[in-house]
Design an enzyme around this catalytic site. Structure first.
Site, PDB file in Angstrom:
ATOM      1  N   TYR A 205      51.544  34.676  74.897  1.00 54.29           N
ATOM      2  CA  TYR A 205      52.928  34.261  75.134  1.00 54.29           C
ATOM      3  C   TYR A 205      53.902  35.243  74.473  1.00 54.29           C
ATOM      4  O   TYR A 205      53.819  35.494  73.268  1.00 54.29           O
ATOM      5  CB  TYR A 205      53.140  32.853  74.578  1.00 54.29           C
ATOM      6  CG  TYR A 205      54.513  32.289  74.834  1.00 54.29           C
ATOM      7  CD1 TYR A 205      54.878  31.848  76.098  1.00 54.29           C
ATOM      8  CD2 TYR A 205      55.447  32.194  73.816  1.00 54.29           C
ATOM      9  CE1 TYR A 205      56.133  31.329  76.344  1.00 54.29           C
ATOM     10  CE2 TYR A 205      56.709  31.673  74.045  1.00 54.29           C
ATOM     11  CZ  TYR A 205      57.048  31.238  75.314  1.00 54.29           C
ATOM     12  OH  TYR A 205      58.304  30.738  75.553  1.00 54.29           O
TER      13      TYR A 205
ATOM     14  N   GLU B 291      57.055  26.110  85.240  1.00 53.36           N
ATOM     15  CA  GLU B 291      58.412  26.680  85.186  1.00 53.36           C
ATOM     16  C   GLU B 291      58.714  27.580  86.373  1.00 53.36           C
ATOM     17  O   GLU B 291      59.850  27.669  86.825  1.00 53.36           O
ATOM     18  CB  GLU B 291      58.606  27.466  83.885  1.00 53.36           C
ATOM     19  CG  GLU B 291      60.052  27.850  83.632  1.00 53.36           C
ATOM     20  CD  GLU B 291      60.341  28.137  82.169  1.00 53.36           C
ATOM     21  OE1 GLU B 291      61.223  28.955  81.920  1.00 53.36           O
ATOM     22  OE2 GLU B 291      59.698  27.535  81.285  1.00 53.36           O
TER      23      GLU B 291
ATOM     24  N   ASP C 182      57.172  26.836  80.070  1.00 50.33           N
ATOM     25  CA  ASP C 182      56.893  27.717  78.930  1.00 50.33           C
ATOM     26  C   ASP C 182      56.854  26.917  77.636  1.00 50.33           C
ATOM     27  O   ASP C 182      57.725  26.072  77.387  1.00 50.33           O
ATOM     28  CB  ASP C 182      57.966  28.802  78.819  1.00 50.33           C
ATOM     29  CG  ASP C 182      57.738  29.931  79.808  1.00 50.33           C
ATOM     30  OD1 ASP C 182      56.721  29.900  80.515  1.00 50.33           O
ATOM     31  OD2 ASP C 182      58.589  30.835  79.881  1.00 50.33           O
TER      32      ASP C 182
END
Length: 693
Positions: A307, A8, A104
């Site tokens: 995350y 990303e 992600d």
């Protein structure tokens, strides 16, 4: 043959390339023996705007609303076209056998990658990397367990349905309001009910009427027992209270009842993003956006947390084998973590491990990577400490305390005192101060010592950003990943503003809530939509059916705006006229102040509404100068001595001072500075004892 890995961000691509051995660096990608690693720059594509789809939608007019396209499609973002083209060229290479989505691991990340692969018409096999931390170990394990991208199709359909729903509701209602009331009025599926939550709290505050009341308490053993009464504000007249005290003081009271109860409080669960943002706002005053940015940096740059954009407070059981390493990683902050690791990392708060309650990602916890604290700024350190503290609490003993409730009786009146004694501090050991506990026994005589205090009922507090986040979570408004963005959008569009650490609706925002349909204002409709989007992600609801319902709602909402008889007043409009075309000017907030902007669509005139303090120093007094707007544009002016200078664009060249400016500066310096003695004179004065030297 090689695999094309799509990350990303460039920083993530760099980290992946090191692990995959792609050590040949090129402008838009890294390449190695088996992998080519490239990156998006956030979003490279976005849904097409109305003006991209039909000529008649280029002009904002009521006749073309609602806009319900059969197919929206995507278009490249202008600033990132070069990177998109580079990805397309890499995908066409004959030595590329498949693609790996490494964006992600969430709904938005899925959308980023799918938009790109669809746009470049990638027709080779696609796999998905799904990881919850950016450590080397997690990445290697993730690449060893790649899944077909098809397994995440439902997540993509959910993300796409969300984007299209926001397009249909947001663009149509915003256009309808803007055209009808001739002002930029932004409305949306999530942002409008969010604004309404703040307005609802303000309404409670505005309707609040303070009332005087009295409290009656019993002073006993250095503590205060409160009168037992259903209504805490029941005592409203001073005379009645004084008469009650006089009556009660005529005799001793006694201890009527003592009840003791042991209470066990387990450690709290780890953070999800929304709770972390809420706590950081309450504790440090951080905005939701700032907290997200900090935790994102801890995840991507420092690689020391999992995350961040998670909505789960639970952990999966497969993480248990990593707990020792994670405890060792945070031992520098919490020495007890090392002891827990040595004893086998036994979890006490077992409730935290629940596979069924882990969604796309588990809760926010530290990774196994040892932090380099010297590389963390103070804000990052604070956020990391919050996350690590919650994690280490899972291994601590529960907090145990004994609550003793004592009821005193004076005639027919009862007073209650609660005493708490800590049996075992457990995970709360840093928070519990030692308190003395008085001893009582049933039937014990109590002297009549009463205290009366006058008080006023207090109004509800304005919503802080943390409190608003809690309400957004309660009504499923947005996701952990988007809530900060929604709040920022409301502030930027001047519908809401920050005052200290609280939020308030502007006059413009108050009017907007009156202009749109009540269903769009209420969080219930958006909550229903969010539940349906979650069901789409799980494969339990049809995204096409969802969008058909959104289209129906869009038509109804636009129709109601068209037929509305509501009036609107633009409070930003001033009585000042544009010097170019004569139209009225309106105030517009920008990052560094306010502008006066012409209301005519065909005129581009604008100027500063107020002088701005710059970092440019006055050549005479060396104080910061103001940027002032005049007939010939902006210029510098010193408010202390009136000196003016032209406003130079770009880097200012070194300009030689004129003789006149030089004389003025020397005069100023000589006036401001005290005369200095020579070193010889000072030494002589010291040696002779300051005898008139």
């Amino acid at each position: 043959m090689k695999r094309l890995v799509l990350a990303e961000k460039p920083s993530v691509a760099r980290d992946l390339s090191k692990i995959l051995g792609a050590d040949q660096k090129h402008k838009n990608y890294y390449e190695g023996k088996d992998h080519v690693v490239t990156w998006a720059l956030g979003h490279l594509l976005t849904l097409k705007m109305p003006e991209d789809l039909k000529n008649e939608w280029q002009t904002w007019q009521m006749e073309t609303l609602p806009m319900i396209p059969k197919y929206i499609g995507t278009k490249p973002l202008p600033k990132t076209k070069a990177q998109l083209k580079a990805i397309a060229n890499l995908a066409k290479r004959k030595d590329i056998s498949e693609a790996i989505i490494a964006t992600d691991a969430g709904r938005e990340g899925e959308l980023v990658a799918r938009f790109i692969l669809e746009y470049i018409r990638f027709n080779k096999p696609v796999k998905r990397l799904w990881i919850s931390s950016q450590t080397n170990k997690a990445i290697k394990e993730g690449f060893a367990a790649l899944k077909p991208a098809k397994a995440y199709d439902d997540l993509y359909y959910s993300a796409l349905a969300r984007a299209k729903a926001d397009w249909l509701i947001g663009l149509n209602v915003t256009r309808a309001l803007t055209v009808k009331y001739q002002d930029n009025l932004s409305a949306g599926r999530v942002q409008t009910p969010t604004l309404a939550l703040v307005a609802k709290q303000e309404e409670k505050i505005s309707k609040f009427i303070p009332q005087k009341y009295f409290t009656l308490s019993l002073e006993v053993a250095g503590q205060r027992a409160t009168r037992v009464q259903k209504d805490p504000y029941a005592l409203k007249e001073r005379q009645a209270v004084d008469e009650l005290v006089k009556k009660l003081s005529s005799q001793n009271g006694k201890v009527e009842q003592i009840t003791a109860k042991d209470k066990t409080i387990p450690a709290p669960l780890p953070y999800d993003l929304t709770e972390l943002q809420r706590v950081a706002n309450e504790k440090y005053g951080y905005s939701a956006k700032k907290t997200l940015s900090l935790v994102q940096s801890l995840y991507e740059v420092h690689k020391i947390v999992s995350y961040p954009r998670t909505d789960s407070k639970y952990l999966s059981n497969d993480l248990k084998v990593t707990l020792k390493d994670r405890l060792h990683a945070i031992a520098g902050l919490f020495p007890e973590a090392k002891q827990y690791a040595v004893k086998g990392a036994k979890v006490v708060q077992n409730k935290a491990f629940n596979d069924a309650k882990v969604t796309d990602h588990h809760a926010l916890i530290p990774t196994e990577q040892l932090p380099q604290y010297n590389k963390l700024n103070s804000d990052e350190h604070r956020i990391y400490t919050l996350i690590a503290e919650r994690f280490v609490g899972l291994f601590a003993a529960p907090h145990k305390e004994r609550q003793e409730k004592i009821v005193f009786v004076f005639g027919k009146e009862h007073f209650k005192l609660t005493q708490t004694k800590v049996i075992e501090a457990g995970w709360k050991k840093k928070e519990i101060p030692e308190k003395s506990v008085a001893k009582f026994s049933e039937g014990m005589q109590i002297s009549p010592r009463f205290t009366v205090k006058e008080a006023l009922t207090t109004p509800p507090k304005p919503l802080s950003e943390g409190a608003l986040l809690a309400q957004m979570e309660r009504y499923s408004l947005g996701t952990p990943a988007t809530r900060a963005e929604i709040i920022e959008k409301l502030v930027k569009s001047e519908l809401m503003e920050r005052t200290n650490n609280s939020l308030r609706v502007t006059k413009k925002g108050q009017q907007l809530l009156e202009l749109v349909n009540e269903e769009l204002v209420s969080p219930q409709l958006t909550e229903k939509w969010e539940r349906q989007l979650e069901q789409i992600a799980k494969g339990n609801y049809d995204s096409k059916k969802f969008l058909r319902e959104i289209e129906t709602d869009t038509k109804r909402l636009v129709r109601e705006v068209k037929n509305s008889q509501q009036k609107y007043q633009d409070f930003s409009l001033t009585k000042k006229k544009c010097p170019k075309c004569g139209a009225f000017l309106k105030e517009k907030k920008v990052r560094d102040g306010k502008l006066l902007v012409c209301t005519s669509e065909s005129c581009d005139y604008k100027r500063r509404a107020e002088a701005k303090v710059s970092n440019h120093r006055c050549p005479v007094c060396h104080k910061k100068m103001l940027i002032v707007s005049g007939k010939n544009g902006d210029y510098f002016r010193c408010k202390y001595d009136g000196t003016t200078e032209k406003l130079t664009g770009g880097k200012k060249k070194n300009k030689k001072m004129t003789k006149h400016e030089e004389r003025r500066l020397l005069k100023k310096i000589n006036q401001d500075d005290e005369p200095q003695e020579s070193a010889l004179a000072q030494a002589l004065k010291a040696a002779l004892g300051d005898n008139n030297v």
